[in-house]
Design a protein around this motif. Structure first.
Motif, PDB file in Angstrom:
ATOM      1  N   LEU A  56       0.816  -1.219   0.000  1.00  0.00           N
ATOM      2  CA  LEU A  56       0.000   0.000   0.000  1.00  0.00           C
ATOM      3  C   LEU A  56       0.851   1.270   0.000  1.00  0.00           C
ATOM      4  N   ILE A  57       2.161   1.122   0.149  1.00  0.00           N
ATOM      5  CA  ILE A  57       3.041   2.286   0.230  1.00  0.00           C
ATOM      6  C   ILE A  57       2.921   3.222  -0.982  1.00  0.00           C
ATOM      7  N   PRO A  58       2.858   2.700  -2.230  1.00  0.00           N
ATOM      8  CA  PRO A  58       2.720   3.623  -3.372  1.00  0.00           C
ATOM      9  C   PRO A  58       1.486   4.517  -3.296  1.00  0.00           C
ATOM     10  N   VAL A  59       0.428   4.025  -2.619  1.00  0.00           N
ATOM     11  CA  VAL A  59      -0.787   4.840  -2.469  1.00  0.00           C
ATOM     12  C   VAL A  59      -0.673   5.728  -1.238  1.00  0.00           C
ATOM     13  N   LEU A  60      -0.453   5.119  -0.090  1.00  0.00           N
ATOM     14  CA  LEU A  60      -0.417   5.872   1.165  1.00  0.00           C
ATOM     15  C   LEU A  60       0.691   6.912   1.170  1.00  0.00           C
ATOM     16  N   CYS A  61       1.848   6.540   0.688  1.00  0.00           N
ATOM     17  CA  CYS A  61       2.998   7.460   0.648  1.00  0.00           C
ATOM     18  C   CYS A  61       3.150   8.088  -0.730  1.00  0.00           C
ATOM     19  N   GLY A  62       2.020   8.333  -1.386  1.00  0.00           N
ATOM     20  CA  GLY A  62       2.038   8.861  -2.748  1.00  0.00           C
ATOM     21  C   GLY A  62       2.791  10.173  -2.887  1.00  0.00           C
ATOM     22  N   ILE A  63       2.730  11.033  -1.865  1.00  0.00           N
ATOM     23  CA  ILE A  63       3.452  12.307  -1.906  1.00  0.00           C
ATOM     24  C   ILE A  63       4.954  12.055  -1.975  1.00  0.00           C
ATOM     25  N   PHE A  64       5.445  11.162  -1.114  1.00  0.00           N
ATOM     26  CA  PHE A  64       6.869  10.825  -1.125  1.00  0.00           C
ATOM     27  C   PHE A  64       7.265  10.209  -2.465  1.00  0.00           C
ATOM     28  N   VAL A  65       6.391   9.347  -2.990  1.00  0.00           N
ATOM     29  CA  VAL A  65       6.693   8.646  -4.242  1.00  0.00           C
ATOM     30  C   VAL A  65       6.795   9.628  -5.404  1.00  0.00           C
ATOM     31  N   ILE A  66       5.815  10.530  -5.514  1.00  0.00           N
ATOM     32  CA  ILE A  66       5.820  11.459  -6.646  1.00  0.00           C
ATOM     33  C   ILE A  66       6.969  12.454  -6.549  1.00  0.00           C
ATOM     34  N   GLU A  67       7.345  12.836  -5.342  1.00  0.00           N
ATOM     35  CA  GLU A  67       8.497  13.719  -5.167  1.00  0.00           C
ATOM     36  C   GLU A  67       9.772  13.007  -5.629  1.00  0.00           C
ATOM     37  N   ASN A  68       9.899  11.740  -5.241  1.00  0.00           N
ATOM     38  CA  ASN A  68      11.047  10.934  -5.651  1.00  0.00           C
ATOM     39  C   ASN A  68      11.081  10.758  -7.159  1.00  0.00           C
ATOM     40  N   VAL A  69       9.929  10.394  -7.724  1.00  0.00           N
ATOM     41  CA  VAL A  69       9.839  10.150  -9.165  1.00  0.00           C
ATOM     42  C   VAL A  69      10.128  11.413  -9.961  1.00  0.00           C
ATOM     43  N   SER A  70       9.675  12.563  -9.463  1.00  0.00           N
ATOM     44  CA  SER A  70       9.915  13.817 -10.183  1.00  0.00           C
ATOM     45  C   SER A  70      11.404  14.107 -10.328  1.00  0.00           C
ATOM     46  N   VAL A  71      12.175  13.770  -9.299  1.00  0.00           N
ATOM     47  CA  VAL A  71      13.634  13.966  -9.356  1.00  0.00           C
ATOM     48  C   VAL A  71      14.260  12.997 -10.354  1.00  0.00           C
ATOM     49  N   VAL A  72      13.845  11.722 -10.290  1.00  0.00           N
ATOM     50  CA  VAL A  72      14.390  10.710 -11.197  1.00  0.00           C
ATOM     51  C   VAL A  72      14.073  11.064 -12.651  1.00  0.00           C
ATOM     52  N   LEU A  73      12.822  11.467 -12.912  1.00  0.00           N
ATOM     53  CA  LEU A  73      12.430  11.833 -14.270  1.00  0.00           C
ATOM     54  C   LEU A  73      13.205  13.052 -14.772  1.00  0.00           C
TER      55      LEU A  73
END
Length: 403
Positions: free
Chosen positions: A326-343
């Protein structure tokens, strides 16, 4: 420790009122209250001490509005949060509970890694801080401890009921059950939603299953820890988001540790998981109390001392409750912040190699800086991110029934 003291008063001395400490709801409330009092009451003293030690934030010029005003703001405020988590948990939780021990070790371990990073930045005047490889080694270390404990420790079990729990005319039927030592997790939005890692990875051999499970723990702990660290870029964002996540995990902990609720909602029942509600309450209280001083304009920053600890502990909590998927959903803010840097970094390198000049997807990464560049005031960005975090938390809780 008060839990054990009052348990003695109740059992041995039959002291009136001492039995209230047996109730998770009471101890969770007290943990949240004490956590708030510690962070708010002693926060000012800690900030003054940090300022006296000249532990101020060094701000790089990124061309963001209001950035220069933050230079010299006291940092390492994560120490307040660590105190706000540890003290109430030690006072009100059962410190012999394997999950509580694991969480306390995680707080201290990850907080120490972040502290070293901040110490090098502030006192050694090295803007790079602790070398990335040493951070990774530290995160791998706690991942091995957590993964190994959850896979091998005899107290980490799942309780399977032989007959359903029922309530008739106010009488609760005591169910027959057996405790099973098995590495399971929960698949969200699925009806038969339990995944057994041993069945999934069994074809690789019995010896490889724990190795791959521990590698998964290392990856997720590292990813969520770094995600929280990246999110901690504007006032109140990381602390507020973590409080929302912590509250949601606390609800899952209460359900997973309660035989009746877990049966009714068809959730994996984890014996002794209810103690984690006390930890989650202290966690949320520390985040909210820290916001007293970290809300815009911030009087103190948490630094890596706080941010690395917050993300890592959230990941550990998710694993202990078998909710890591459930982490990708619950921690979605952390995930999208991380992904934005990688992208951003990947696309910049790709276009530089292909066209001779690097191009960007966002005005600046991580994502919250993109909105700052667009001229949106910092408090509005933080509030909107909180709202998204609340929506993600509601979706996460909805997985209890939507299958």
């Amino acid at each position: 420790m008060l839990y054990h003291l009052f348990d003695y008063f109740d059992q041995a001395l039959d002291l009136p009122g001492a039995g209230v400490f047996r109730y998770i709801s009471f101890r969770a409330g007290m943990a949240a209250l004490f956590s708030l009092l510690i962070t708010i009451t002693f926060g000012k003293t800690i900030i003054q001490w940090i300022r006296k030690q000249q532990i101020g934030e060094t701000v790089r010029d990124l061309g963001l509005e209001g950035q220069k005003e933050k230079k010299g703001t006291p940092t390492m405020g994560g120490l307040m949060m660590i105190a706000g988590i540890l003290v109430p948990t030690l006072l009100f939780a059962n410190v012999y509970n394997i999950y509580i021990i694991l969480l306390l070790v995680s707080v201290i371990w990850l907080g120490f890694i972040g502290f070293l990073d901040d110490y090098i930045k502030v006192f050694r005047k090295n803007k790079e801080g602790l070398a990335g490889r040493f951070k990774i080694i530290g995160q791998i270390g706690i991942g091995i401890i957590v993964g190994g404990t959850l896979f091998f420790h005899e107290d980490v079990v799942v309780r399977e009921f032989q007959n359903p729990v029922s309530i008739e005319e106010g009488i609760v039927e005591t169910p027959a059950f057996k405790d099973v030592k098995v590495a399971k997790t929960t698949i969200p939005f699925m009806k038969n939603n339990e995944l057994n890692y041993e069945n999934l990875l069994g074809f690789l051999g019995d010896a490889m299953t724990p190795v791959l499970f521990i590698l998964l723990v290392i990856f997720i702990v590292t990813a969520v820890s770094n995600g929280a660290n990246i999110t901690d870029g504007i006032d109140g964002l990381a602390a507020g988001t973590s409080a929302i996540i912590g509250l949601t995990i606390g609800i899952f902990a209460y359900i997973s540790g309660n035989a009746i609720f877990s049966q009714y909602l068809n959730v994996m029942f984890i014996p002794n998981a209810g103690e984690m509600v006390i930890f989650c309450s202290a966690f949320v209280g520390a985040c909210v109390g820290f916001l007293w001083y970290n809300a815009y304009p911030a009087q103190v920053f948490m630094g890596d001392t706080g941010s690395l600890m917050l993300g890592g502990v959230i990941a550990v909590l998710s694993f202990t409750l078998r909710k890591e998927l459930l982490i990708p959903v619950l921690c979605g803010i952390f995930v999208i912040e991380n992904v934005s840097v990688v992208l951003q970094v990947s696309y910049f390198k790709y276009t530089r190699k292909k066209y001779g000049e690097g191009r960007r997807i966002f005005l600046m990464s991580p994502l919250h800086h993109h909105y700052q560049k667009k001229g949106i005031p910092e408090p509005k960005i933080v509030t909107r991110f909180w709202i998204v975090g609340i929506l993600l938390a509601i979706i996460t809780l909805a997985t209890l029934k939507l299958r």
